[in-house]
Write a protein that holds these residues in place. Structure first.
Motif, PDB file in Angstrom:
ATOM      1  N   ILE A  27       0.924  -0.893  -0.017  1.00  0.00           N
ATOM      2  CA  ILE A  27      -0.276  -0.006  -0.253  1.00  0.00           C
ATOM      3  C   ILE A  27       1.002   0.811  -0.397  1.00  0.00           C
ATOM      4  N   ALA A  28       2.508   1.059   0.242  1.00  0.00           N
ATOM      5  CA  ALA A  28       2.840   2.502  -0.019  1.00  0.00           C
ATOM      6  C   ALA A  28       3.250   3.040  -1.332  1.00  0.00           C
ATOM      7  N   ILE A  29       2.975   1.682  -2.003  1.00  0.00           N
ATOM      8  CA  ILE A  29       3.008   2.018  -3.098  1.00  0.00           C
ATOM      9  C   ILE A  29       2.229   3.048  -4.196  1.00  0.00           C
ATOM     10  N   PRO A  30       2.156   4.338  -4.406  1.00  0.00           N
ATOM     11  CA  PRO A  30       0.904   5.336  -4.925  1.00  0.00           C
ATOM     12  C   PRO A  30       0.431   4.745  -6.692  1.00  0.00           C
ATOM     13  N   SER A  31       0.204   3.651  -6.256  1.00  0.00           N
ATOM     14  CA  SER A  31      -0.488   3.269  -7.854  1.00  0.00           C
ATOM     15  C   SER A  31      -2.253   3.744  -8.146  1.00  0.00           C
ATOM     16  N   TYR A  32      -1.524   4.840  -8.937  1.00  0.00           N
ATOM     17  CA  TYR A  32      -2.972   5.329  -9.016  1.00  0.00           C
ATOM     18  C   TYR A  32      -3.461   4.954 -10.650  1.00  0.00           C
ATOM     19  N   THR A  33      -4.467   4.489 -10.569  1.00  0.00           N
ATOM     20  CA  THR A  33      -4.818   3.685 -11.388  1.00  0.00           C
ATOM     21  C   THR A  33      -4.690   5.121 -13.409  1.00  0.00           C
ATOM     22  N   ASN A  34      -5.155   4.345 -14.003  1.00  0.00           N
ATOM     23  CA  ASN A  34      -4.654   4.741 -15.513  1.00  0.00           C
ATOM     24  C   ASN A  34      -3.526   5.697 -15.436  1.00  0.00           C
ATOM     25  N   THR A  35      -2.474   6.007 -14.132  1.00  0.00           N
ATOM     26  CA  THR A  35      -0.846   6.926 -14.718  1.00  0.00           C
ATOM     27  C   THR A  35      -0.358   5.523 -15.068  1.00  0.00           C
ATOM     28  N   LYS A  36       0.694   6.967 -15.168  1.00  0.00           N
ATOM     29  CA  LYS A  36       2.128   5.665 -15.181  1.00  0.00           C
ATOM     30  C   LYS A  36       3.167   4.960 -14.008  1.00  0.00           C
ATOM     31  N   SER A  37       2.258   5.294 -12.596  1.00  0.00           N
ATOM     32  CA  SER A  37       3.183   5.308 -11.396  1.00  0.00           C
ATOM     33  C   SER A  37       2.570   3.772 -11.071  1.00  0.00           C
ATOM     34  N   GLU A  38       1.712   3.173 -11.750  1.00  0.00           N
ATOM     35  CA  GLU A  38       1.226   1.985 -11.481  1.00  0.00           C
ATOM     36  C   GLU A  38       2.563   1.140 -11.836  1.00  0.00           C
ATOM     37  N   ARG A  39       3.115   1.649 -12.747  1.00  0.00           N
ATOM     38  CA  ARG A  39       4.898   0.637 -13.172  1.00  0.00           C
ATOM     39  C   ARG A  39       4.913   0.262 -12.226  1.00  0.00           C
ATOM     40  N   LEU A  40       5.050   1.128 -10.478  1.00  0.00           N
ATOM     41  CA  LEU A  40       5.470   1.095  -9.724  1.00  0.00           C
ATOM     42  C   LEU A  40       5.582  -0.302  -9.420  1.00  0.00           C
ATOM     43  N   VAL A  41       4.058  -1.248  -9.336  1.00  0.00           N
ATOM     44  CA  VAL A  41       4.049  -2.444  -8.484  1.00  0.00           C
ATOM     45  C   VAL A  41       4.725  -3.143  -9.271  1.00  0.00           C
TER      46      VAL A  41
ATOM     47  N   ILE B 214      -5.311   1.670  -8.184  1.00  0.00           N
ATOM     48  CA  ILE B 214      -6.331   2.277  -6.381  1.00  0.00           C
ATOM     49  C   ILE B 214      -6.170   3.677  -7.282  1.00  0.00           C
ATOM     50  N   VAL B 215      -7.375   4.333  -6.713  1.00  0.00           N
ATOM     51  CA  VAL B 215      -8.074   5.661  -6.534  1.00  0.00           C
ATOM     52  C   VAL B 215      -7.249   6.634  -6.647  1.00  0.00           C
ATOM     53  N   GLU B 216      -7.410   7.876  -6.365  1.00  0.00           N
ATOM     54  CA  GLU B 216      -7.210   8.556  -6.238  1.00  0.00           C
ATOM     55  C   GLU B 216      -7.187   8.801  -4.872  1.00  0.00           C
ATOM     56  N   ILE B 217      -6.434  10.516  -3.543  1.00  0.00           N
ATOM     57  CA  ILE B 217      -6.481  10.294  -1.986  1.00  0.00           C
ATOM     58  C   ILE B 217      -6.725  11.645  -2.312  1.00  0.00           C
ATOM     59  N   ASP B 218      -7.364  12.106  -3.260  1.00  0.00           N
ATOM     60  CA  ASP B 218      -8.087  14.035  -2.866  1.00  0.00           C
ATOM     61  C   ASP B 218      -9.171  13.674  -1.463  1.00  0.00           C
TER      62      ASP B 218
ATOM     63  N   PHE C 248      -1.556   6.237   2.672  1.00  0.00           N
ATOM     64  CA  PHE C 248      -0.923   5.398   2.815  1.00  0.00           C
ATOM     65  C   PHE C 248       0.432   4.598   4.357  1.00  0.00           C
ATOM     66  N   ASN C 249      -0.433   4.575   4.917  1.00  0.00           N
ATOM     67  CA  ASN C 249       0.668   4.249   6.387  1.00  0.00           C
ATOM     68  C   ASN C 249      -0.325   4.145   7.442  1.00  0.00           C
ATOM     69  N   PRO C 250      -0.716   3.241   7.726  1.00  0.00           N
ATOM     70  CA  PRO C 250      -2.051   2.959   8.503  1.00  0.00           C
ATOM     71  C   PRO C 250      -1.720   3.470   9.762  1.00  0.00           C
ATOM     72  N   GLU C 251      -0.806   3.316  10.398  1.00  0.00           N
ATOM     73  CA  GLU C 251      -0.066   3.395  11.790  1.00  0.00           C
ATOM     74  C   GLU C 251      -0.733   5.246  12.421  1.00  0.00           C
ATOM     75  N   PRO C 252       0.053   6.200  11.473  1.00  0.00           N
ATOM     76  CA  PRO C 252       0.331   7.631  11.536  1.00  0.00           C
ATOM     77  C   PRO C 252      -1.321   7.657  11.211  1.00  0.00           C
ATOM     78  N   LEU C 253      -1.564   7.106  10.238  1.00  0.00           N
ATOM     79  CA  LEU C 253      -3.518   7.983  10.255  1.00  0.00           C
ATOM     80  C   LEU C 253      -4.494   7.226  10.692  1.00  0.00           C
ATOM     81  N   ILE C 254      -4.168   6.174  11.464  1.00  0.00           N
ATOM     82  CA  ILE C 254      -5.571   5.951  12.416  1.00  0.00           C
ATOM     83  C   ILE C 254      -5.606   7.039  13.455  1.00  0.00           C
TER      84      ILE C 254
END
Length: 549
Positions: free
Chosen positions: A21-35, A91-95, A105-111
């Protein structure tokens, strides 16, 4: 039977999920290739894949604007019987995370931050925040949690020296957009079947499941279908001061929308399951700025969900609605013209003209022959280039092509209807003929296990309601469907394709077994820890070993 170390599974799932989940693999973007990099590196650290480097890799998606690839790995055992694991990695955007974006993308500080504002949420969310029973964050439920479970299980099976059967895992991009990853994944599975002689017995997806009752889980033996139908209305230009000299496409489109929006006659049902009725997702006229002339055209797309209706069924219903709408609008216009004619004579000579895309293409071809076909192919090439470069969306390209073709036919009020990407066939094990008894017994197999081990009943649902890549495990009425797509979908087999022949070649029953997830695509997206770390891995393993056993 393979002995699984479930204590190790629990640690692995949590570790993989945090990194995934740390990978910002936003759908329909080049960032998916990070996966791709993450999953390839993950395999390289494992002894099994170090010893068998041909058992994992990346499969290029043809004509993909972002050059994305499908990750795959496999455990090769004895015999040909094969289980397929699939999950999507986008994943979808995080707006919606607002000022918490840095921790999406960081569950512990997020909670901790969600606790600071928990009074703004409803009681269920507040309870879940305080309970510590959930992992929050984008992608935890949809669907990297399910992906982490699959990857951890594969690691366990790879340790078995005499594994009976085979398992193929594919992690696909683009599920949240056009499912380019799964459409490519079908071709990959077809290739692997040809190379290794695999006999595909079952596809297991691990999308999160929904619960109405906390004590009852759910699994899905299929997936709902989705059609994107479009309507394009061509009018007749006129100054607003001379409106009766023209034909306003907004008028006719409004009537079509009124007759289709949440129309239960366009919904679908099978046994005790029903789809939500259709809704319009996009609407636009052809104007790029304001002036006092009528719009020349108006167009939009309607989302229709299916359980049994074929594309042909929906297109026939849509055609009738368009004809009835046109007739009703002309009748109303005629009455108003008659009133106006008391002051100034104004005849009305418009007629109903409703055609599918193939109909207007054929009309243009009959009128202009080879010159039209040459220009048409040049236009397709331009659109393909624009789409590949990211200058055009699939939606823009669709309506540009319709607009181009209609420019070749007589200028008169016209309705063009058809299909546009994406298309998701509905699938369900109940629609298969001669199903393996092991598959027909899935409900019993699952519930005996969940009741004995978790004290929970799991409800069987024939169709996953959220649209999923399982749609590409089978196509009902494949030849009829392909013909409907060829006739009614302008971009079919050029900018967009559904590999129907490959799907027929790898067709297999399917099941979705995933952890309990809540609030997908929202700030409070979360996955239930007990399911993620314990119950779902055990349940998937139980099903897999019984199917291959």
């Amino acid at each position: 039977m393979v002995k699984i170390d479930f204590e190790e599974i629990e640690k692995d799932v949590l570790d993989i999920l945090k990194r995934y989940i740390a990978i910002p693999s936003y759908t329909n973007t080049k960032s998916e290739r990070l996966v791709e990099q993450f999953l390839m590196s993950y395999c390289k650290t494992q002894p099994y894949y170090q010893a068998n480097p041909d058992y994992y890799g990346l499969y290029k998606i043809e004509n993909d604007p972002h050059n994305r690839r499908v990750f795959w790995n496999m455990v090769k055992g004895t015999g040909n019987e094969t289980i397929v694991f699939i999950h999507h990695s986008d994943i979808v955007e995080i707006d919606d995370y607002g000022r918490f974006k840095s921790d999406a993308f960081n569950p512990e500080p997020l909670i901790g931050k969600l606790r600071q504002i928990k009074e703004t949420f409803d009681e269920e969310i507040k309870t879940d925040i305080d309970s510590g029973d959930y992992i929050f964050g984008r992608g935890t439920a949809d669907m990297k949690g399910g992906g982490a479970i699959q990857l951890a299980l594969m690691k366990q099976y790879a340790k078995e020296e005499n594994f009976k059967g085979n398992i193929v895992l594919i992690a696909v991009p683009d599920e949240e957009n056009l499912s380019a990853g799964m459409r490519g994944g079908v071709k990959l599975l077809s290739t692997l079947k040809e190379i290794y002689g695999f006999d595909y017995k079952l596809m297991i997806n691990s999308e999160p499941h929904r619960r109405e009752d906390k004590a009852k889980g759910a699994f899905y033996e299929g997936s709902i279908g989705k059609l994107m139908s479009f309507v394009y209305v061509r009018g007749v230009l006129a100054h607003a001061g001379n409106v009766l000299d023209g034909f306003n496409p907004v008028n006719l489109m409004s009537e079509i929308v009124r007759r289709t929006e949440i129309n239960m006659e366009l919904a679908d049902s099978l046994d005790d399951e029903v789809t939500v009725p259709p809704t319009w997702l996009y609407m636009k006229d052809s104007k790029s700025f304001y002036d006092v002339s009528l719009p020349l055209s108006m167009y939009g797309c309607l989302s229709v969900l299916t359980l049994s209706n074929t594309p042909k069924d929906i297109l026939l219903k849509l055609e009738k609605i368009c004809i009835d709408s046109f007739e009703n609008v002309l009748e109303t216009m005629k009455k108003n013209y008659e009133v106006y004619s008391r002051y100034q004579s104004k005849p009305m000579n418009y007629k109903v003209k409703v055609k599918d895309f193939y109909g207007i293409y054929t009309e243009a071809k009959n009128l202009y022959g080879d010159s039209f076909e040459i220009a048409y192919n040049e236009k397709l090439s331009q659109l393909k280039t624009g789409f590949a470069s990211g200058e055009l969306t699939i939606l823009d390209a669709n309506f540009e092509l319709v607009d181009f073709v209609i420019g070749y036919i007589p200028s008169e009020p016209t309705v063009v209807y058809g299909l546009m990407p994406p298309y998701y066939p509905h699938v369900s094990n109940k629609l298969f003929e001669n199903l393996d008894p092991k598959i027909t017994a899935l409900n019993k197999l699952i519930n005996e296990f969940t009741l004995a081990n978790f004290g929970e009943q799991y409800n069987k649902v024939n169709f996953f309601p959220g649209i999923s890549d399982l749609s590409y495990t089978n196509v009902i009425n494949a030849d009829e469907t392909k013909k409907a797509l060829q006739d009614a979908m302008p971009l079919f087999e050029t900018l967009y394709d559904v590999p129907i022949e490959d799907i027929k070649g790898i067709a297999m029953p399917c099941v979705n077994i995933g952890p309990w997830g809540k609030d997908l695509h929202k700030l409070t997206e979360r996955v239930y820890k007990v399911d993620l770390l314990n119950r779902t891995p055990r349940l998937i393993d139980h099903v897999l070993q019984n199917i291959l056993g």
